[in-house]
Structure formats: C-alpha cells, structure tokens
Write a protein that holds these residues in place. Structure first.
Motif, PDB file in Angstrom:
ATOM      1  N   THR A   1       7.697   8.059 -17.297  1.00 20.53           N
ATOM      2  CA  THR A   1       8.957   8.622 -16.805  1.00 20.53           C
ATOM      3  C   THR A   1       9.278   8.199 -15.368  1.00 20.53           C
ATOM      4  N   ILE A   2       8.388   7.460 -14.748  1.00 19.42           N
ATOM      5  CA  ILE A   2       8.596   7.049 -13.349  1.00 19.42           C
ATOM      6  C   ILE A   2       9.393   5.747 -13.311  1.00 19.42           C
ATOM      7  N   HIS A   3      10.397   5.704 -12.448  1.00 17.31           N
ATOM      8  CA  HIS A   3      11.248   4.519 -12.292  1.00 17.31           C
ATOM      9  C   HIS A   3      11.126   3.962 -10.878  1.00 17.31           C
ATOM     10  N   VAL A   4      11.520   2.725 -10.722  1.00 16.33           N
ATOM     11  CA  VAL A   4      11.435   2.058  -9.422  1.00 16.33           C
ATOM     12  C   VAL A   4      12.161   2.858  -8.350  1.00 16.33           C
ATOM     13  N   GLN A   5      13.350   3.366  -8.676  1.00 13.82           N
ATOM     14  CA  GLN A   5      14.138   4.117  -7.693  1.00 13.82           C
ATOM     15  C   GLN A   5      13.381   5.331  -7.169  1.00 13.82           C
TER      16      GLN A   5
ATOM     17  N   GLN B   1       0.828  -1.205   0.000  1.00  9.48           N
ATOM     18  CA  GLN B   1       0.000   0.000   0.000  1.00  9.48           C
ATOM     19  C   GLN B   1       0.864   1.257   0.000  1.00  9.48           C
ATOM     20  N   ALA B   2       1.970   1.214   0.753  1.00 11.73           N
ATOM     21  CA  ALA B   2       2.878   2.369   0.785  1.00 11.73           C
ATOM     22  C   ALA B   2       3.504   2.605  -0.594  1.00 11.73           C
ATOM     23  N   LEU B   3       3.899   1.518  -1.256  1.00  9.16           N
ATOM     24  CA  LEU B   3       4.465   1.640  -2.610  1.00  9.16           C
ATOM     25  C   LEU B   3       3.426   2.188  -3.584  1.00  9.16           C
ATOM     26  N   ALA B   4       2.194   1.707  -3.465  1.00  9.70           N
ATOM     27  CA  ALA B   4       1.107   2.194  -4.332  1.00  9.70           C
ATOM     28  C   ALA B   4       0.848   3.681  -4.085  1.00  9.70           C
ATOM     29  N   SER B   5       0.876   4.091  -2.835  1.00  6.94           N
ATOM     30  CA  SER B   5       0.661   5.511  -2.506  1.00  6.94           C
ATOM     31  C   SER B   5       1.764   6.381  -3.106  1.00  6.94           C
ATOM     32  N   SER B   6       2.993   5.896  -3.053  1.00 10.07           N
ATOM     33  CA  SER B   6       4.106   6.650  -3.647  1.00 10.07           C
ATOM     34  C   SER B   6       3.953   6.745  -5.161  1.00 10.07           C
ATOM     35  N   LEU B   7       3.539   5.648  -5.792  1.00  5.16           N
ATOM     36  CA  LEU B   7       3.319   5.679  -7.238  1.00  5.16           C
ATOM     37  C   LEU B   7       2.237   6.695  -7.590  1.00  5.16           C
ATOM     38  N   LYS B   8       1.137   6.670  -6.858  1.00  5.79           N
ATOM     39  CA  LYS B   8       0.052   7.619  -7.130  1.00  5.79           C
ATOM     40  C   LYS B   8       0.531   9.056  -6.950  1.00  5.79           C
ATOM     41  N   LYS B   9       1.302   9.290  -5.904  1.00  2.55           N
ATOM     42  CA  LYS B   9       1.821  10.635  -5.644  1.00  2.55           C
ATOM     43  C   LYS B   9       2.685  11.109  -6.813  1.00  2.55           C
ATOM     44  N   LEU B  10       3.562  10.239  -7.288  1.00  2.00           N
ATOM     45  CA  LEU B  10       4.433  10.593  -8.413  1.00  2.00           C
ATOM     46  C   LEU B  10       3.622  10.815  -9.694  1.00  2.00           C
TER      47      LEU B  10
ATOM     48  N   ILE C   1       7.010  -1.899 -12.290  1.00  2.00           N
ATOM     49  CA  ILE C   1       6.056  -0.820 -11.995  1.00  2.00           C
ATOM     50  C   ILE C   1       4.667  -1.168 -12.516  1.00  2.00           C
ATOM     51  N   TYR C   2       4.606  -1.865 -13.643  1.00  3.37           N
ATOM     52  CA  TYR C   2       3.300  -2.241 -14.187  1.00  3.37           C
ATOM     53  C   TYR C   2       2.561  -3.188 -13.244  1.00  3.37           C
ATOM     54  N   ASP C   3       3.308  -4.078 -12.622  1.00  2.00           N
ATOM     55  CA  ASP C   3       2.732  -5.004 -11.650  1.00  2.00           C
ATOM     56  C   ASP C   3       2.159  -4.222 -10.459  1.00  2.00           C
ATOM     57  N   LEU C   4       2.895  -3.230 -10.001  1.00  2.00           N
ATOM     58  CA  LEU C   4       2.422  -2.359  -8.910  1.00  2.00           C
ATOM     59  C   LEU C   4       1.173  -1.598  -9.337  1.00  2.00           C
TER      60      LEU C   4
ATOM     61  N   PHE D   1      -4.099   6.062 -18.636  1.00  2.00           N
ATOM     62  CA  PHE D   1      -4.764   5.905 -19.930  1.00  2.00           C
ATOM     63  C   PHE D   1      -3.901   6.412 -21.076  1.00  2.00           C
ATOM     64  N   HIS D   2      -3.175   7.489 -20.850  1.00  2.93           N
ATOM     65  CA  HIS D   2      -2.366   8.097 -21.917  1.00  2.93           C
ATOM     66  C   HIS D   2      -0.939   7.567 -21.952  1.00  2.93           C
ATOM     67  N   SER D   3      -0.657   6.508 -21.195  1.00  2.00           N
ATOM     68  CA  SER D   3       0.703   5.971 -21.142  1.00  2.00           C
ATOM     69  C   SER D   3       0.722   4.514 -21.577  1.00  2.00           C
ATOM     70  N   MET D   4       1.892   3.928 -21.460  1.00  2.00           N
ATOM     71  CA  MET D   4       2.021   2.507 -21.779  1.00  2.00           C
ATOM     72  C   MET D   4       1.319   1.646 -20.733  1.00  2.00           C
ATOM     73  N   GLY D   5       0.856   2.248 -19.646  1.00  2.00           N
ATOM     74  CA  GLY D   5       0.112   1.514 -18.628  1.00  2.00           C
ATOM     75  C   GLY D   5      -1.348   1.328 -18.986  1.00  2.00           C
ATOM     76  N   ARG D   6      -1.734   1.793 -20.189  1.00  2.00           N
ATOM     77  CA  ARG D   6      -3.135   1.714 -20.606  1.00  2.00           C
ATOM     78  C   ARG D   6      -3.651   0.271 -20.598  1.00  2.00           C
ATOM     79  N   ASP D   7      -2.811  -0.677 -20.992  1.00  2.00           N
ATOM     80  CA  ASP D   7      -3.228  -2.081 -20.966  1.00  2.00           C
ATOM     81  C   ASP D   7      -3.635  -2.501 -19.560  1.00  2.00           C
ATOM     82  N   HIS D   8      -2.923  -1.975 -18.562  1.00  2.00           N
ATOM     83  CA  HIS D   8      -3.250  -2.313 -17.179  1.00  2.00           C
ATOM     84  C   HIS D   8      -4.587  -1.718 -16.769  1.00  2.00           C
TER      85      HIS D   8
END
Length: 196
Positions: free
Chosen positions: A26-30, A9-18, A50-53, A97-104
C-alpha cells in the motif's frame, strides 16, 4: 557522492518508517517523498521504483558488514548477524515477507549467504583440486538451503531464538561441505581409484 548516499539513506529510513504501520503493497512513492521531504524527481534520480529502494535498503544495512564473516571460521557469525538484523527489524522484514516484496527479501538473502558459502568453500578447498562447477553447485545448494530454514523461521513469526536457528544451520552446513569437498577433491579421487 556523499549527498547521494545521504539521500538514499533518508529515503530508506522513510520507507522503513512507513512499513512499521502499513503493508508494503500500500506504500507509494509519493508517501515516501512526503515523509522524507524530497521531490518525486529526487526519488527517481536514485531509484527506479519502491522495490529498487527496498533492495538497496537490505543490501546496505546488512551485506556491507558481512565481509569479515565470509570464511570457514566465522561464517556462523554472519548467519547470526542476519538473523539478529531480521529480529531487530521484525515488522519491516515480516512486512516484506508477506508482500510482493518477498522476492527482494529472498534475493537479499541469496546475495547475503552466497558470498559467505563461497568463502567457506574457498577456505576448505584451499589445498584441494575441486572442480569450480562442483564448488558453485555446493554454494548454490547450501545458500538456498539456508534461505529455506530462514523463510521457515519467518513463517513461524521468528518464535525460535536466532542462536538456535544459527545452530541448526551450522549443523546442516559445517560437516557436510567439508565431506563433499573431500569427496570431489581430484587427487583424493585418483588415490581412491588407484587403491581399489
């Protein structure tokens, strides 16, 4: 197990924040681990990439709350719940939706709407004899049709209210699925054939 869930959940929150300020591409694991205060090793203990997250985030923020909506009486509440979630998380969802994460996002939508459609079909056919293949084809068709309406709404930057979009979907789905299931009800078909 509880610690694992808290870390995810903490990782997901950080991803959403970014994703509020940067495109998903442009977001990387680091960047996520720096924001979250964990190591890269911790990230890879829980997620492959990141796609898995991203997929986990959508699944756990919406799908778990939809169980009570997987039936004929309340399915439109589930559709409205997903639309409202998307509107509340507008920047993140449009970013996806506008990124390569659209499949997810589309996979998330299918995994969201498919159980709802299955619940509707199961409710309607409770006292019928409809071939399982027909039921599954109906679920697939209408799940994908809803995704089409949903992605059209995203393309127009969610200008229409969730209530109106949910109304469109209800008009498209409610009467049609009942009619299709009655049409393919085996005893109904037999009677129709015998009466001709």
């Amino acid at each position: 197990m509880a610690n694992s869930s808290i870390t995810k959940q903490a990782l997901a929150s950080s991803l959403k924040k970014l994703m509020m300020t940067q495109t998903f591409n442009t977001i990387h694991v680091q960047m996520i681990t720096d924001d979250c205060g964990v190591t890269r090793h911790t990230f890879y203990t829980h997620f492959q990439n990141i796609y898995d997250l991203l997929g986990w985030m959508y699944e756990h923020e919406v799908i778990e709350d939809l169980e009570q909506c997987c039936n004929f009486d309340h399915w439109n509440d589930g559709v409205l719940m997903v639309l409202n979630y998307t509107l509340t998380n507008r920047t993140v969802c449009l970013n996806t939706f506008h990124s390569m994460g659209r499949d997810h996002l589309e996979m998330f939508l299918y995994n969201t709407f498919s159980p709802v459609m299955t619940g509707i079909v199961d409710d309607i056919t409770r006292d019928m004899h409809v071939d399982e293949k027909v039921k599954q084809e109906t679920v697939d068709f209408y799940s994908n049709a809803i995704i089409g309406v949903f992605t059209g709404w995203l393309k127009k930057n969610m200008e229409t209210s969730p209530e109106i979009v949910a109304g469109w979907i209800e008009q498209m789905v409610r009467g049609n699925i009942v009619r299709i299931m009655h049409e393919y009800d085996r005893p109904h078909t037999s009677l129709k054939t015998n009466n001709q």
